[in-house]
Design a protein around this motif. Structure first.
Motif, PDB file in Angstrom:
ATOM      1  N   UNK A 253      25.026  30.981 -21.532  1.00 56.13           N
ATOM      2  CA  UNK A 253      26.532  30.838 -21.372  1.00 56.13           C
ATOM      3  C   UNK A 253      27.036  32.084 -20.463  1.00 56.13           C
ATOM      4  N   UNK A 254      26.526  33.193 -20.852  1.00 57.42           N
ATOM      5  CA  UNK A 254      26.691  34.214 -20.294  1.00 57.42           C
ATOM      6  C   UNK A 254      26.401  34.239 -18.788  1.00 57.42           C
ATOM      7  N   UNK A 255      25.020  33.866 -18.718  1.00 54.43           N
ATOM      8  CA  UNK A 255      24.515  33.812 -17.225  1.00 54.43           C
ATOM      9  C   UNK A 255      25.291  32.999 -16.275  1.00 54.43           C
ATOM     10  N   UNK A 256      25.848  31.821 -16.768  1.00 55.20           N
ATOM     11  CA  UNK A 256      26.688  31.137 -15.780  1.00 55.20           C
ATOM     12  C   UNK A 256      27.900  31.795 -15.193  1.00 55.20           C
ATOM     13  N   UNK A 257      28.270  32.765 -15.992  1.00 54.23           N
ATOM     14  CA  UNK A 257      29.480  33.737 -15.507  1.00 54.23           C
ATOM     15  C   UNK A 257      28.935  34.955 -14.445  1.00 54.23           C
ATOM     16  N   UNK A 258      27.740  34.873 -14.273  1.00 55.12           N
ATOM     17  CA  UNK A 258      27.288  35.795 -13.053  1.00 55.12           C
ATOM     18  C   UNK A 258      26.374  37.029 -13.773  1.00 55.12           C
ATOM     19  N   UNK A 259      25.898  37.556 -12.590  1.00 49.69           N
ATOM     20  CA  UNK A 259      24.906  38.876 -12.936  1.00 49.69           C
ATOM     21  C   UNK A 259      25.605  39.541 -14.051  1.00 49.69           C
ATOM     22  N   UNK A 260      26.759  40.371 -13.533  1.00 48.06           N
ATOM     23  CA  UNK A 260      27.599  41.343 -14.257  1.00 48.06           C
ATOM     24  C   UNK A 260      27.749  41.025 -15.728  1.00 48.06           C
TER      25      UNK A 260
ATOM     26  N   UNK B 228      24.241  41.056 -17.502  1.00 48.83           N
ATOM     27  CA  UNK B 228      23.931  42.324 -17.595  1.00 48.83           C
ATOM     28  C   UNK B 228      24.708  43.306 -18.758  1.00 48.83           C
ATOM     29  N   UNK B 229      25.796  42.937 -18.675  1.00 46.58           N
ATOM     30  CA  UNK B 229      26.618  43.648 -19.867  1.00 46.58           C
ATOM     31  C   UNK B 229      26.353  43.062 -21.160  1.00 46.58           C
ATOM     32  N   UNK B 230      26.088  41.726 -21.453  1.00 44.08           N
ATOM     33  CA  UNK B 230      25.787  41.108 -22.486  1.00 44.08           C
ATOM     34  C   UNK B 230      24.425  41.606 -23.096  1.00 44.08           C
ATOM     35  N   UNK B 231      23.574  41.830 -22.107  1.00 39.75           N
ATOM     36  CA  UNK B 231      22.179  42.328 -22.536  1.00 39.75           C
ATOM     37  C   UNK B 231      22.202  43.662 -22.934  1.00 39.75           C
ATOM     38  N   UNK B 232      22.949  44.476 -22.293  1.00 41.84           N
ATOM     39  CA  UNK B 232      23.055  45.683 -22.653  1.00 41.84           C
ATOM     40  C   UNK B 232      23.569  45.785 -24.069  1.00 41.84           C
ATOM     41  N   UNK B 233      24.512  45.189 -24.412  1.00 42.39           N
ATOM     42  CA  UNK B 233      24.744  45.088 -25.680  1.00 42.39           C
ATOM     43  C   UNK B 233      23.899  44.662 -26.615  1.00 42.39           C
ATOM     44  N   UNK B 234      23.145  43.653 -26.294  1.00 44.41           N
ATOM     45  CA  UNK B 234      22.222  42.963 -27.121  1.00 44.41           C
ATOM     46  C   UNK B 234      21.221  43.888 -27.496  1.00 44.41           C
ATOM     47  N   UNK B 235      20.679  44.725 -26.250  1.00 48.56           N
ATOM     48  CA  UNK B 235      19.581  45.718 -26.676  1.00 48.56           C
ATOM     49  C   UNK B 235      19.869  46.666 -27.508  1.00 48.56           C
ATOM     50  N   UNK B 236      21.508  46.985 -27.492  1.00 45.28           N
ATOM     51  CA  UNK B 236      21.762  47.991 -28.512  1.00 45.28           C
ATOM     52  C   UNK B 236      21.766  47.530 -29.863  1.00 45.28           C
TER      53      UNK B 236
END
Length: 182
Positions: A162-169, A172-180
């Motif tokens: 779902x997040x990827x559908x809304x673009x790279x930014x 990327x922000x979601x993945x940064x949160x997930x990694x934390x």
């Protein structure tokens, strides 16, 4: 200081409306997930009381938007629910909680994303900045307001898609949160 979340919600929504029931069910799920995330990052000293309160209030503005499938029959587009909620909570004197409202859409929205997509939002950064804002924004992505799936947590793969559908930014922000947080 503790905020009487239920009193604030009932003041704005009344009792027993469809929108209130959807909001409460969704917000409880988000709050539970956010508190679980806070526990995983306890070493960062998140403010758990604030997280619980702000998670319960993060979608308060939805009542003023047009989303009849969840009982909302306001005039504004749904994308404005965070800005409207921030205005509502600012009037309640809850400025810190208001920031969560306006910064939880997607994985946050930059001024550039807002302008490029011609969204009816203020042309300024609406990105989660504090740990607590990020935790609530992150937790929110795992629950929809669809009455049929309201309390069912989405699997990580679905959230990423779902997040990827809304673009790279966004991804990327979601993945940064997930990694934390994971």
């Amino acid at each position: 200081m503790s905020v009487n979340v239920e009193a604030i919600l009932r003041k704005h929504y009344g009792n027993g409306s469809e929108a209130l029931e959807v909001l409460l069910a969704h917000s409880r799920c988000v709050a539970e997930k956010a508190l679980a995330v806070a526990e995983r990052v306890a070493h960062l000293s998140p403010d758990r009381l604030f997280i619980e309160e702000a998670a319960m209030l993060h979608d308060i503005g939805m009542m003023h938007t047009w989303a009849p499938g969840i009982g909302c029959r306001g005039e504004s587009p749904y994308i404005l629910h965070g800005i409207i909620g921030a205005e509502m909570l600012t009037k309640e004197g809850l400025n810190r909680h208001a920031r969560v409202c306006e910064r939880h859409t997607g994985a946050g929205l930059s001024a550039e994303e807002i302008k490029d997509a011609d969204l009816p939002l203020p042309h300024r950064n609406l990105l989660p900045e504090t740990l607590e804002e990020k935790i609530i924004c992150y937790a929110d992505k795992f629950f929809s307001k669809n009455p049929e799936t309201l309390t069912i947590e989405k699997p990580m793969a679905s959230v990423r898609t779902l997040m990827a559908r809304y673009g790279e930014n966004q991804i990327a922000r979601f993945e940064a949160m997930a990694s934390l947080f994971e």
